[in-house]
Design an enzyme around this catalytic site. Structure first.
Site, PDB file in Angstrom:
ATOM      1  N   LYS A  25      49.324 137.069  39.054  1.00 42.74           N
ATOM      2  CA  LYS A  25      49.856 135.871  38.388  1.00 42.74           C
ATOM      3  C   LYS A  25      50.785 136.255  37.230  1.00 42.74           C
ATOM      4  O   LYS A  25      51.877 135.706  37.086  1.00 42.74           O
ATOM      5  CB  LYS A  25      48.686 135.026  37.850  1.00 42.74           C
ATOM      6  CG  LYS A  25      49.099 133.992  36.815  1.00 42.74           C
ATOM      7  CD  LYS A  25      47.923 133.224  36.268  1.00 42.74           C
ATOM      8  CE  LYS A  25      47.183 133.866  35.121  1.00 42.74           C
ATOM      9  NZ  LYS A  25      47.804 133.729  33.792  1.00 42.74           N
ATOM     10  N   ASN A  26      50.337 137.197  36.404  1.00 41.45           N
ATOM     11  CA  ASN A  26      51.103 137.502  35.194  1.00 41.45           C
ATOM     12  C   ASN A  26      52.337 138.361  35.461  1.00 41.45           C
ATOM     13  O   ASN A  26      53.129 138.606  34.553  1.00 41.45           O
ATOM     14  CB  ASN A  26      50.202 138.145  34.134  1.00 41.45           C
ATOM     15  CG  ASN A  26      49.245 137.123  33.551  1.00 41.45           C
ATOM     16  OD1 ASN A  26      49.384 135.919  33.801  1.00 41.45           O
ATOM     17  ND2 ASN A  26      48.263 137.582  32.795  1.00 41.45           N
ATOM     18  N   CYS A  33      45.862 126.938  21.883  1.00 43.38           N
ATOM     19  CA  CYS A  33      45.209 126.948  23.186  1.00 43.38           C
ATOM     20  C   CYS A  33      43.791 127.431  23.000  1.00 43.38           C
ATOM     21  O   CYS A  33      43.413 127.838  21.904  1.00 43.38           O
ATOM     22  CB  CYS A  33      45.970 127.792  24.189  1.00 43.38           C
ATOM     23  SG  CYS A  33      45.691 129.538  23.999  1.00 43.38           S
ATOM     24  N   ARG A  81      47.871 131.758  19.203  1.00 41.44           N
ATOM     25  CA  ARG A  81      48.900 132.264  20.116  1.00 41.44           C
ATOM     26  C   ARG A  81      50.308 131.747  19.823  1.00 41.44           C
ATOM     27  O   ARG A  81      50.917 131.054  20.635  1.00 41.44           O
ATOM     28  CB  ARG A  81      48.522 131.960  21.570  1.00 41.44           C
ATOM     29  CG  ARG A  81      47.235 132.600  21.968  1.00 41.44           C
ATOM     30  CD  ARG A  81      46.920 132.384  23.418  1.00 41.44           C
ATOM     31  NE  ARG A  81      47.690 133.250  24.291  1.00 41.44           N
ATOM     32  CZ  ARG A  81      47.750 133.086  25.612  1.00 41.44           C
ATOM     33  NH1 ARG A  81      47.116 132.088  26.181  1.00 41.44           N
ATOM     34  NH2 ARG A  81      48.433 133.919  26.353  1.00 41.44           N
ATOM     35  N   ASP A 137      41.761 140.345  29.227  1.00 41.19           N
ATOM     36  CA  ASP A 137      41.533 139.416  30.346  1.00 41.19           C
ATOM     37  C   ASP A 137      40.319 139.809  31.193  1.00 41.19           C
ATOM     38  O   ASP A 137      39.975 139.090  32.139  1.00 41.19           O
ATOM     39  CB  ASP A 137      42.779 139.326  31.237  1.00 41.19           C
ATOM     40  CG  ASP A 137      43.927 138.616  30.534  1.00 41.19           C
ATOM     41  OD1 ASP A 137      43.681 137.944  29.520  1.00 41.19           O
ATOM     42  OD2 ASP A 137      45.073 138.736  31.010  1.00 41.19           O
ATOM     43  N   ARG A 152      43.826 127.995  37.886  1.00 38.94           N
ATOM     44  CA  ARG A 152      45.121 128.380  37.301  1.00 38.94           C
ATOM     45  C   ARG A 152      45.477 129.817  37.660  1.00 38.94           C
ATOM     46  O   ARG A 152      46.644 130.159  37.737  1.00 38.94           O
ATOM     47  CB  ARG A 152      45.058 128.281  35.769  1.00 38.94           C
ATOM     48  CG  ARG A 152      45.022 126.860  35.265  1.00 38.94           C
ATOM     49  CD  ARG A 152      45.098 126.838  33.772  1.00 38.94           C
ATOM     50  NE  ARG A 152      46.281 127.595  33.335  1.00 38.94           N
ATOM     51  CZ  ARG A 152      46.581 127.851  32.074  1.00 38.94           C
ATOM     52  NH1 ARG A 152      45.803 127.411  31.111  1.00 38.94           N
ATOM     53  NH2 ARG A 152      47.657 128.551  31.769  1.00 38.94           N
TER      54      ARG A 152
HETATM   55  N1  EPU Z   1      51.312 137.052  19.100  1.00 37.69           N
HETATM   56  C1  EPU Z   1      51.847 136.531  17.946  1.00 37.69           C
HETATM   57  N2  EPU Z   1      53.149 136.061  17.988  1.00 37.69           N
HETATM   58  C2  EPU Z   1      53.908 136.098  19.113  1.00 37.69           C
HETATM   59  C3  EPU Z   1      53.354 136.646  20.288  1.00 37.69           C
HETATM   60  C4  EPU Z   1      52.055 137.123  20.256  1.00 37.69           C
HETATM   61  O1  EPU Z   1      51.189 136.468  16.921  1.00 37.69           O
HETATM   62  O2  EPU Z   1      55.056 135.654  19.070  1.00 37.69           O
HETATM   63  C5  EPU Z   1      49.920 137.572  19.104  1.00 37.69           C
HETATM   64  C6  EPU Z   1      49.015 136.726  20.003  1.00 37.69           C
HETATM   65  O3  EPU Z   1      48.517 135.582  19.347  1.00 37.69           O
HETATM   66  C7  EPU Z   1      47.945 137.719  20.382  1.00 37.69           C
HETATM   67  C8  EPU Z   1      48.719 139.039  20.479  1.00 37.69           C
HETATM   68  O4  EPU Z   1      49.911 138.851  19.695  1.00 37.69           O
HETATM   69  O5  EPU Z   1      46.988 137.806  19.353  1.00 37.69           O
HETATM   70  C9  EPU Z   1      49.102 139.497  21.866  1.00 37.69           C
HETATM   71  O6  EPU Z   1      49.577 138.398  22.620  1.00 37.69           O
HETATM   72  P1  EPU Z   1      50.647 138.539  23.798  1.00 37.69           P
HETATM   73  O7  EPU Z   1      51.930 137.955  23.341  1.00 37.69           O
HETATM   74  O8  EPU Z   1      50.664 139.933  24.312  1.00 37.69           O
HETATM   75  O9  EPU Z   1      50.003 137.572  24.894  1.00 37.69           O
HETATM   76  P2  EPU Z   1      50.822 136.703  25.912  1.00 37.69           P
HETATM   77  O10 EPU Z   1      52.052 137.418  26.285  1.00 37.69           O
HETATM   78  O11 EPU Z   1      50.925 135.306  25.423  1.00 37.69           O
HETATM   79  C10 EPU Z   1      49.813 137.752  28.094  1.00 37.69           C
HETATM   80  C11 EPU Z   1      49.059 137.247  29.296  1.00 37.69           C
HETATM   81  C12 EPU Z   1      47.651 136.858  28.887  1.00 37.69           C
HETATM   82  C13 EPU Z   1      46.967 138.095  28.301  1.00 37.69           C
HETATM   83  C14 EPU Z   1      47.805 138.639  27.132  1.00 37.69           C
HETATM   84  C15 EPU Z   1      47.254 139.930  26.547  1.00 37.69           C
HETATM   85  C16 EPU Z   1      50.819 136.303  30.656  1.00 37.69           C
HETATM   86  C17 EPU Z   1      51.455 135.093  31.248  1.00 37.69           C
HETATM   87  N3  EPU Z   1      49.766 136.089  29.857  1.00 37.69           N
HETATM   88  O12 EPU Z   1      49.830 136.671  27.165  1.00 37.69           O
HETATM   89  O13 EPU Z   1      46.969 136.461  30.072  1.00 37.69           O
HETATM   90  O14 EPU Z   1      45.687 137.768  27.834  1.00 37.69           O
HETATM   91  O15 EPU Z   1      49.153 138.888  27.567  1.00 37.69           O
HETATM   92  O16 EPU Z   1      47.173 140.905  27.526  1.00 37.69           O
HETATM   93  O17 EPU Z   1      51.223 137.416  30.966  1.00 37.69           O
HETATM   94  C18 EPU Z   1      45.367 135.283  31.335  1.00 37.69           C
HETATM   95  O18 EPU Z   1      45.947 135.645  32.370  1.00 37.69           O
HETATM   96  O19 EPU Z   1      44.210 134.745  31.373  1.00 37.69           O
HETATM   97  C19 EPU Z   1      45.991 135.479  30.038  1.00 37.69           C
HETATM   98  C20 EPU Z   1      45.609 134.811  28.950  1.00 37.69           C
END
Ligand code: EPU
Length: 423
Positions: A22-23, A116, A121, A306, A398
């Site tokens: 998915k990701n 969320c 996030r 995850d 999802r």
């Molecule tokens: N963060 C910030 N600011 C930003 C971006 C991130 O503070 O602008 C923080 C987040 O709040 C978090 C950390 O940095 O504490 C890392 O977040 P990241 O941005 O890496 O997460 P994401 O890209 O939103 C993806 C996956 C998630 C997975 C995370 C961590 C996708 C679509 N989603 O989310 O997947 O948990 O990386 O590996 O790729 C899931 O599939 O259940 C899921 C939540």
């Protein structure tokens, strides 16, 4: 609302095949916005988030058609650039369209995702980095409005913290920016490298994807391509953990074991030795309970956040006190309360859950709160005494393709049902 009724105590045995990730599929779908030519994506999982992303693309003028496991995405002629809140609020990953929209259509309006279930996030790192590429950004009525009337230009960017979708957004934006972009402190997740591979197939010039520093030499235009997304390592890991919990010999096929190194190491510490082949992991029938482990989640190649919830379910059945620390998200322990209602002995101290095991689990009605928490409740239900009803399984749908079908093929007894509004 659909629910699962699970009759616990059925041993799992046989083979289960993993779907596409998915990701990885989500950014690959967003990347189709970078070209006017058709793109064929193979192995997209049939899960809700993919349908949501296809709707986001439809709102942006693209059409997605699926036949025989291949999704063909065709660009529209219009210049639509608005990803509306009704779609974004159901899936934060919609923010992935921001980079490609800005890069090719030079403007984007994307609803801010808001909070969320697993934490605040924010997307501030995405926005700050896009501003470094020359985008002008403002927030208007809850939407991020971004413009780059003269196009984006390459820049040096260091992410303040590793972000998976942030790295992906910038990779897509930089692919069509003028000149060279250097991205530092990038996410190393295999999904980032998969996106880079697809972009390279479209003609993007990217070096270093999968390492902390990625260099992108912008090009004028990108072509269509055909790309197969990588297998879902989190789905694979979920079934590996299910097999340790309830297995009588299970092989998880169609996966990339190298992407699951951290989980396999933790299981090794717990005394569970898996057989690893090129594209399969076999969990042998269990003879003794696993041992307690101490694990902290981390960015790839560390232990995936995850899989934290699923590991916690295993810890309830392990010998001794496990310590599981969540280091990526600040609020990802909602499953703990539900597991406690099933009889688990868990204390949460700050970001660490101490799980005292093994405890028997009792079936009851539990409520799913997010995608991975839902998976945990299903795993717990597989080994609980009696019947477990997992409510709100739309969270599960999802990100897991036909989970009950796959687990039932291994011998589980899970029924999807909907008792209607008045029962
Ligand atoms: N963060 C910030 N600011 C930003 C971006 C991130 O503070 O602008 C923080 C987040 O709040 C978090 C950390 O940095 O504490 C890392 O977040 P990241 O941005 O890496 O997460 P994401 O890209 O939103 C993806 C996956 C998630 C997975 C995370 C961590 C996708 C679509 N989603 O989310 O997947 O948990 O990386 O590996 O790729 C899931 O599939 O259940 C899921 C939540």
């Amino acid at each position: 609302m659909e629910k699962f009724r699970i009759r616990g105590g059925r041993p799992l045995a046989g083979e289960v095949r993993v779907s596409g990730a998915k990701n990885a599929a989500l950014p690959c779908l967003a990347a189709t916005l970078l070209t006017s030519e058709p793109v064929e994506l193979h192995a997209l999982p049939r899960v809700r988030d993919i349908v949501t992303m296809e709707r986001v693309l439809a709102a942006l003028g693209e059409s997605c058609e699926r036949a025989n496991g291949t999704t063909r995405v065709v660009a529209g002629r219009g210049e639509a650039h608005h990803a509306p809140y009704e779609l974004v609020r159901t899936m934060r990953a919609s923010v992935l369209v921001l980079g490609p929209l800005l890069a090719r259509r030079r403007r984007a309006r994307v609803a801010l995702p808001g909070g969320c279930a697993i934490g605040a996030r924010p997307v501030d790192f995405h926005l700050e980095a896009l501003a470094r590429l020359g985008a002008e950004l403002r927030v208007e009525s809850g939407d991020v409005v971004a413009e780059a009337p003269r196009g984006l230009r390459g820049a040096e960017i260091e992410f303040p913290r590793i972000t998976v979708t942030g790295t992906e957004n910038l990779l897509m934006a930089a692919a069509l920016a003028r000149g060279r972009t250097v991205l530092r402190n990038c996410a190393l997740e295999p999904e980032v490298a998969d996106l880079a591979e697809m972009l390279a197939g479209m003609g993007a010039r990217i070096a270093g994807a999968g390492s902390p520093t990625i260099e992108v030499e912008g090009v004028e235009a990108l072509d269509g391509t055909a790309h197969t997304v990588i297998p879902d390592r989190i789905e694979a890991g979920t079934y590996v953990i299910a097999a340790v919990l309830a297995g009588a010999g299970v092989t998880v096929t169609g996966c990339r074991p190298a992407h699951l190194r951290a989980l396999l190491d933790v299981l090794g510490e717990a005394g569970v030795a898996c057989d690893v082949a090129a594209d399969a992991i076999t969990v042998p029938a269990r003879t003794a309970p696993p041992r307690a482990v101490a694990v902290a989640t981390a960015e790839y190649p560390g232990f995936a956040t995850d899989l934290q919830a699923q590991l916690l379910a295993l810890a309830t059945r392990s010998e001794g006190t496990s310590e599981i620390t969540e280091a990526i998200f600040e609020n990802r322990f909602q499953h703990v309360l539900e597991l406690k209602r099933m009889g688990a002995s868990i204390e949460v101290l700050g970001r660490t859950a101490r799980v005292h095991g093994p405890t028997p689990l009792d079936g009851t009605t539990v409520m799913a709160s997010d995608l991975r928490a839902s998976a945990t409740l299903v795993l717990a239900g597989l080994v609980a005494r009696g019947e477990t009803v997992v409510d709100r399984i739309y969270h599960l749908d999802r990100g897991y393709e036909a989970m009950e079908v796959k687990l039932n093929a291994l011998g589980a007894e899970i029924e999807r049902f909907n008792p209607g509004p008045y029962r």
